[in-house]
Design an enzyme around this catalytic site. Sequence first.
Site, short mmCIF file in Angstrom:
data_model
loop_
_atom_site.label_atom_id
_atom_site.label_comp_id
_atom_site.label_asym_id
_atom_site.label_seq_id
_atom_site.Cartn_x
_atom_site.Cartn_y
_atom_site.Cartn_z
N ASP A 1 -10.72 2.14 -3.36
CA ASP A 1 -11.29 1.91 -2.03
C ASP A 1 -12.81 1.94 -2.07
OD1 ASP A 1 -9.10 1.39 -0.54
OD2 ASP A 1 -8.84 3.42 0.23
N ASP B 1 0.83 -1.20 0.00
CA ASP B 1 0.00 0.00 0.00
C ASP B 1 0.87 1.26 0.00
OD1 ASP B 1 -2.28 1.55 0.15
OD2 ASP B 1 -3.03 0.65 2.01
C1 DGJ Z 1 -5.83 2.04 1.83
C2 DGJ Z 1 -6.21 0.79 1.10
O1 DGJ Z 1 -6.70 1.10 -0.16
C3 DGJ Z 1 -7.22 0.03 1.93
O2 DGJ Z 1 -7.64 -1.11 1.24
C4 DGJ Z 1 -6.60 -0.33 3.25
O3 DGJ Z 1 -5.54 -1.23 3.05
C5 DGJ Z 1 -6.12 0.92 3.96
N1 DGJ Z 1 -5.27 1.70 3.12
C6 DGJ Z 1 -5.40 0.56 5.23
O4 DGJ Z 1 -4.84 1.65 5.82
#
Ligand code: DGJ
Length: 723
Positions: free
Chosen positions: A544, A474
């Site tokens: 997301d 991430d």
């Molecule tokens: C952003 C990601 O896109 C989410 O899926 C998740 O992993 C969060 N970060 C966690 O902080």
Amino acid sequence: MISFDRKNETFYLHTKNVTYAMGLCDGNKLLHRYWGKRLKNPLKKIDLMDFPFRSFAAMDLSNTSSDVVPFEYSAFGTDLRVPSVEFTFSDGTMVAQLTYQSHEITEGKPKLKGLPATYCEEGDAVQTLRIHLADTLQNIEVVLSYSVFEAWDAITRSVEIINHGERMVLDAVMSATVDFYGSPERELIHLDGAWARERFLTKQPIVHGNQGIDSRYGCSSAFHNPFIALCDKNTTENYGNVYAFNLVYSGNFKAGVERNAYGCDRAYIGIHPTDFRFVLEKGDSFQAPEAVLVYSATGLGEMSRIFHRLYRTRLCRGKYRDIERFALINNWEATYFDFNEDKIVEIAEKARQIGIDTMVLDDGWFSSRLSDKNGLGDWYENRDRLPNGLEGLSKRIHEKGMRFGLWFEPEMVNPGTELFRKHPDWVLQVNGRKPALSRNQFTLDLSREDVCDYIIETVGGILSRVPIEYVKWDMNRTMSEPGSMFWNELRQGEVMHRYMLGLYRVLETLTQRFPDVLFEGCAGGGARFDPGLLYYVPQIWTSDDTDAVERLKIQYGTSMVYPFSTMGAHVSAVPNHQLHRRTSFEMRCYVAVMGQFGFELDLNQCTDEELATAKKTIETYRKYGAVFHRGDCYRLKSPFEDNLFAAEFISEDQDTVILIVACSQPTPNAPDTFIRFRGLDETAVYQLEGSDQRFYGDHLVNIGWHFLNNQESQSLLLIFHKI
Ligand code: DGJ
């Protein structure tokens, strides 16, 4: 196939259906000649007088105007439009003139040092042309490389600058510029968005002047994608000339088109020049990222299929490139930061019962990471949550016959951590200025070798110690104050590009060292969804936003360039956490199953009926994943135009056809909609799976499938077999 017609001094780059041609004028000016449908007959020799003189715009080009001559690659000062390259020389001057010196044609395609790029394999009909240009006064060499992927119908370009003279500064370097001579009716297409609304399809007419998109966010970003296409007015999925450009790069970029006074368009794509300033000493060279050029004579659908075939077979790499991947469950939306080992095992157990094979533990498993305020950088287990460590949890997951996946955000640090206390100079910053926090975190300075080595050791250490089969990588903030405490004052303008080179080295080392681990990219959702990253990780978390209706647009837009095999897509709970919308469980499954399928909710909260739908969709994914991920995709209905999404996937052997339809908004007493298939064998008969109904191919293509868009969450997943 690449050839050079000596008599007419013309270079031809031919793919199956496309020709790209360049010509020499006066023996030393390299001009763009043609890009489009494959030409069967040779072009006549180019003459500068082919380009009419325009008063007041003449440079010394023997009575024509330099701002209408289609230079293949031009330097600032001798061409009045957006230049391909800009320098500042040791004598303070900035003007350069690039002239042809030599060229060579070779089989295959060399790697780009330190950068991601498309590649070829033994037996591929791929050739490379390297054209050497030079500014002989300042002793600069510019090497233009073109690789032709004949069977894929794609051409890639890259540029290397070599300084044979005194120290100079490279101020801007586009990976490709292409001139379109006389084109008043064109439109510009690109993919714009924001967090939770990534890669929405945008079309705009091209007007006089300079227009385009860019990212200065430190990543390719959710706001724009490094993709543009110039296309005929009224281009659709199946109609129109499309000229597409995609930059194989994950950092700051700029892409656009400049229309001059006479209706000539210059398209360009490359590293963003604003925070780029690379110093080249005598003998130094600079390799610019690759640009992929795709032409389609039949609209956006064919453009996408060309990108998809190239990217899934000659950009993505590794063990997972050609095999079906995991059906996973991720705990993020199920628990956020509120979990412990038992809770994760409980989620995994329910998932196992319906056939899910991988449990992914998301953010919050380490050090002081109780919320998004702390912990990033201190990559050791939080023993309150995981009393038996990662090993203990991994063991319990493996005992269920499942794989174990783990989340990392290695490029970041929170200020309250041990890592930050020890190495405050490791974050991106400009001497004397306090760097800004975003999501409570700083960006580590990956332009530094020691920082990259630390990340390799830390993540690599965990992957060596704990049985882990999947990593979610991430990156959750945009990058501000792009400076470094390591580099001296000459090199501050190199930091953001060096960051990307550092990131690519880290990813290359880890993915080569752990070839059995499936890596998925992620950036606060889909803010770094680009071909650069896909060279290292074969899939990326798309957004997301897990709302099924929003995902129709996000996945439709993303599929303009990137295949469904690269899109992470999960079923989540309702009301949806981003939009509070309710959609049916079935629709959520059908929308997610097209991508790399997974779940992101606590299945213990689901009804038996929902669990049965989940189980059935997992079975479909296992059986037919290859159709979604290695077959051809035809977009049939656009959620940007209708309240409906429809896409058809045809298997590689053409025998299986899957139709997915989902409605984004119902219409009471809706008009009849017929979804017409494409690409079928019109002489064949197709059997609908699970029924005794058979359909003629020409009926499906010409009459279509009747669909009434009159209920919320209406969706279909139909599988046909050619008999
Ligand atoms: C952003 C990601 O896109 C989410 O899926 C998740 O992993 C969060 N970060 C966690 O902080």
